[in-house]
Design a protein around this motif. Structure first.
Motif, mmCIF file in Angstrom:
data_model
loop_
_atom_site.group_PDB
_atom_site.id
_atom_site.type_symbol
_atom_site.label_atom_id
_atom_site.label_comp_id
_atom_site.label_asym_id
_atom_site.label_seq_id
_atom_site.Cartn_x
_atom_site.Cartn_y
_atom_site.Cartn_z
ATOM 1 N N PRO A 35 32.750 45.215 -2.775
ATOM 2 C CA PRO A 35 32.929 44.558 -1.479
ATOM 3 C C PRO A 35 34.077 43.556 -1.518
ATOM 4 O O PRO A 35 34.458 43.061 -2.578
ATOM 5 C CB PRO A 35 31.587 43.839 -1.267
ATOM 6 N N GLN A 36 34.605 43.264 -0.340
ATOM 7 C CA GLN A 36 35.663 42.272 -0.247
ATOM 8 C C GLN A 36 35.133 40.922 -0.714
ATOM 9 O O GLN A 36 34.003 40.540 -0.403
ATOM 10 C CB GLN A 36 36.171 42.161 1.188
ATOM 11 N N VAL A 37 35.964 40.197 -1.457
ATOM 12 C CA VAL A 37 35.562 38.904 -2.021
ATOM 13 C C VAL A 37 36.600 37.854 -1.643
ATOM 14 O O VAL A 37 37.806 38.106 -1.697
ATOM 15 C CB VAL A 37 35.435 38.982 -3.561
ATOM 16 N N TRP A 38 36.107 36.677 -1.254
ATOM 17 C CA TRP A 38 36.949 35.521 -1.003
ATOM 18 C C TRP A 38 36.526 34.420 -1.966
ATOM 19 O O TRP A 38 35.465 34.494 -2.582
ATOM 20 C CB TRP A 38 36.785 35.020 0.436
ATOM 21 N N TRP A 39 37.361 33.385 -2.062
ATOM 22 C CA TRP A 39 37.037 32.262 -2.941
ATOM 23 C C TRP A 39 37.006 30.986 -2.124
ATOM 24 O O TRP A 39 37.881 30.740 -1.289
ATOM 25 C CB TRP A 39 38.057 32.149 -4.073
ATOM 26 N N LYS A 40 35.971 30.184 -2.344
ATOM 27 C CA LYS A 40 35.817 28.927 -1.610
ATOM 28 C C LYS A 40 35.709 27.780 -2.608
ATOM 29 O O LYS A 40 35.746 28.010 -3.828
ATOM 30 C CB LYS A 40 34.582 28.989 -0.703
ATOM 31 N N ASN A 41 35.560 26.568 -2.092
ATOM 32 C CA ASN A 41 35.462 25.375 -2.945
ATOM 33 C C ASN A 41 36.636 25.310 -3.928
ATOM 34 O O ASN A 41 36.452 25.193 -5.128
ATOM 35 C CB ASN A 41 34.131 25.345 -3.695
ATOM 36 N N GLU A 42 37.834 25.451 -3.361
ATOM 37 C CA GLU A 42 39.073 25.371 -4.150
ATOM 38 C C GLU A 42 39.112 26.441 -5.234
ATOM 39 O O GLU A 42 39.578 26.200 -6.349
ATOM 40 C CB GLU A 42 39.234 23.967 -4.756
ATOM 41 N N GLY A 43 38.619 27.609 -4.890
ATOM 42 C CA GLY A 43 38.704 28.742 -5.797
ATOM 43 C C GLY A 43 37.662 28.794 -6.878
ATOM 44 O O GLY A 43 37.747 29.603 -7.799
ATOM 45 N N ARG A 44 36.620 27.955 -6.770
ATOM 46 C CA ARG A 44 35.601 27.906 -7.823
ATOM 47 C C ARG A 44 34.409 28.833 -7.564
ATOM 48 O O ARG A 44 33.702 29.182 -8.499
ATOM 49 C CB ARG A 44 35.084 26.472 -8.001
ATOM 50 N N SER A 45 34.184 29.185 -6.295
ATOM 51 C CA SER A 45 32.976 29.939 -5.955
ATOM 52 C C SER A 45 33.331 31.200 -5.162
ATOM 53 O O SER A 45 33.991 31.101 -4.123
ATOM 54 C CB SER A 45 32.022 29.078 -5.122
ATOM 55 N N PRO A 46 32.864 32.369 -5.627
ATOM 56 C CA PRO A 46 33.130 33.585 -4.868
ATOM 57 C C PRO A 46 32.133 33.776 -3.742
ATOM 58 O O PRO A 46 30.974 33.352 -3.831
ATOM 59 C CB PRO A 46 32.970 34.686 -5.926
ATOM 60 N N VAL A 47 32.566 34.406 -2.679
ATOM 61 C CA VAL A 47 31.675 34.835 -1.604
ATOM 62 C C VAL A 47 32.145 36.218 -1.176
ATOM 63 O O VAL A 47 33.349 36.483 -1.088
ATOM 64 C CB VAL A 47 31.687 33.843 -0.419
ATOM 65 N N SER A 48 31.212 37.109 -0.960
ATOM 66 C CA SER A 48 31.565 38.495 -0.653
ATOM 67 C C SER A 48 31.139 38.885 0.759
ATOM 68 O O SER A 48 30.384 38.163 1.422
ATOM 69 C CB SER A 48 30.893 39.442 -1.656
ATOM 70 N N ALA A 49 31.621 40.043 1.179
ATOM 71 C CA ALA A 49 31.199 40.578 2.475
ATOM 72 C C ALA A 49 29.692 40.770 2.511
ATOM 73 O O ALA A 49 29.061 40.642 3.568
ATOM 74 C CB ALA A 49 31.913 41.904 2.735
ATOM 75 N N ALA A 50 29.096 41.044 1.359
ATOM 76 C CA ALA A 50 27.642 41.211 1.294
ATOM 77 C C ALA A 50 26.918 39.904 1.593
ATOM 78 O O ALA A 50 25.882 39.901 2.267
ATOM 79 C CB ALA A 50 27.237 41.729 -0.079
ATOM 80 N N ASP A 51 27.444 38.772 1.076
ATOM 81 C CA ASP A 51 26.848 37.461 1.371
ATOM 82 C C ASP A 51 26.815 37.213 2.875
ATOM 83 O O ASP A 51 25.803 36.774 3.429
ATOM 84 C CB ASP A 51 27.653 36.341 0.704
ATOM 85 N N HIS A 52 27.938 37.492 3.527
ATOM 86 C CA HIS A 52 28.018 37.248 4.967
ATOM 87 C C HIS A 52 27.074 38.161 5.743
ATOM 88 O O HIS A 52 26.391 37.709 6.680
ATOM 89 C CB HIS A 52 29.453 37.443 5.449
ATOM 90 N N ALA A 53 27.014 39.421 5.347
ATOM 91 C CA ALA A 53 26.138 40.361 6.058
ATOM 92 C C ALA A 53 24.671 39.989 5.887
ATOM 93 O O ALA A 53 23.880 40.028 6.835
ATOM 94 C CB ALA A 53 26.398 41.781 5.557
ATOM 95 N N ALA A 54 24.291 39.613 4.675
ATOM 96 C CA ALA A 54 22.904 39.210 4.425
ATOM 97 C C ALA A 54 22.570 37.930 5.181
ATOM 98 O O ALA A 54 21.463 37.776 5.712
ATOM 99 C CB ALA A 54 22.673 39.026 2.933
#
Length: 269
Positions: A35-54
């Motif tokens: 799944p598509q992945v982005w990085w948050k918290n200045e690049g320390r934490s990944p978040v994916s399309a699955a996180d958003h969908a859930a």
């Protein structure tokens, strides 16, 4: 445990368990699919399309069912209006996102109901493992519907601990000699559940764990006769303005005093 307390939150545990299973099924459609992945918290934490969908699945299901409840989720912008709510949902759509995007099964959907600062219903659904942990205030801790409990306290045995090596190195030689480190599990909620069912004896948590990482697992551990505390041995309070916590320890009750004493050397920032 009292039937009156259990019945107060039974409808909520049924609701959040069904919602967590549904969100787990949604997340599972992305698992192993890059799944598509982005990085948050200045690049320390990944978040994916699955996180958003859930998260969308949980928010629609839960907020529709309980419009008067507040809402706190890792993947929803925080609204401090939640502080006016006696009761709220505390949600991590995927706890263990690093494991999820690495195609490892140790991730879970974590949902808690928090009432006046304390978790009163909690569920962890780990679809890739076929596991579900749950608890309601006053009732037993369950795994796949069967009661679980922490390991028996035995000061003579090896201490199975999920912890970084730099924390182990803070301990004196006698305690270091007792510790048997277990393989790292990225999901903090799942690690605490492992303590609750006696698979490990303790896990240490570095500063900056959030309410959504631990609220559901905290209750499950409590009802399994274990404890999650800060370095002073205090139970945690949820739904504050600040939703992060300092150094924490989840453990079998009998191990806590010695562990907390040694952990006092860990910076609390």
């Amino acid at each position: 445990m009292t039937a009156a307390i259990i019945s107060d939150w039974q409808a909520d545990i049924d609701l959040i368990a069904a919602a967590a299973r549904e969100a787990g099924a949604v997340a599972s459609t992305f698992f192993g699919q890059s799944p598509q992945v982005w990085w948050k918290n200045e690049g320390r934490s990944p978040v994916s399309a699955a996180d958003h969908a859930a998260n969308e699945c949980l928010e629609e299901r839960l907020r529709t069912a309980r419009p008067s409840y507040g809402w706190l989720s890792e993947e929803t912008d925080d609204d401090l209006g939640r502080l006016k709510s006696d009761t709220l949902f505390v949600v991590d759509p995927i706890d263990g996102t690093r494991a999820f995007i690495a195609n490892k099964p140790t991730w879970c959907v974590s949902v808690a109901v928090v009432h006046r600062g304390k978790p009163v219903a909690g569920v962890l659904v780990a679809p890739a493992l076929g596991e579900e942990y749950s608890a309601v205030a006053g009732g037993p801790a369950l795994k796949n519907g069967k009661p679980i409990a922490v390991a028996a306290f035995d000061p003579a045995k090896k201490l199975r601990v999920a912890t970084p090596m730099d924390i182990v190195n803070l301990f004196d030689a006698p305690l270091r000699g007792r510790i048997e480190r277990v393989e790292h599990v990225p999901s903090l909620a799942y690690r605490i559940a492992m303590v609750a069912e006696g698979r490990i004896d303790a896990t240490f948590v570095k500063p900056n764990a959030h309410d959504w990482d631990i609220a559901a697992a905290d209750l499950i551990l409590q009802q399994a006769e274990g404890r999650l505390t800060d370095l002073d041995g205090n139970a945690l309070i949820y739904n504050r303005t600040e939703v992060t916590h300092g150094v924490l320890c989840a453990a079998v009750e009998g191990e806590l005093p010695a562990l907390l004493e040694r952990l006092a050397a860990v910076p609390r920032g």
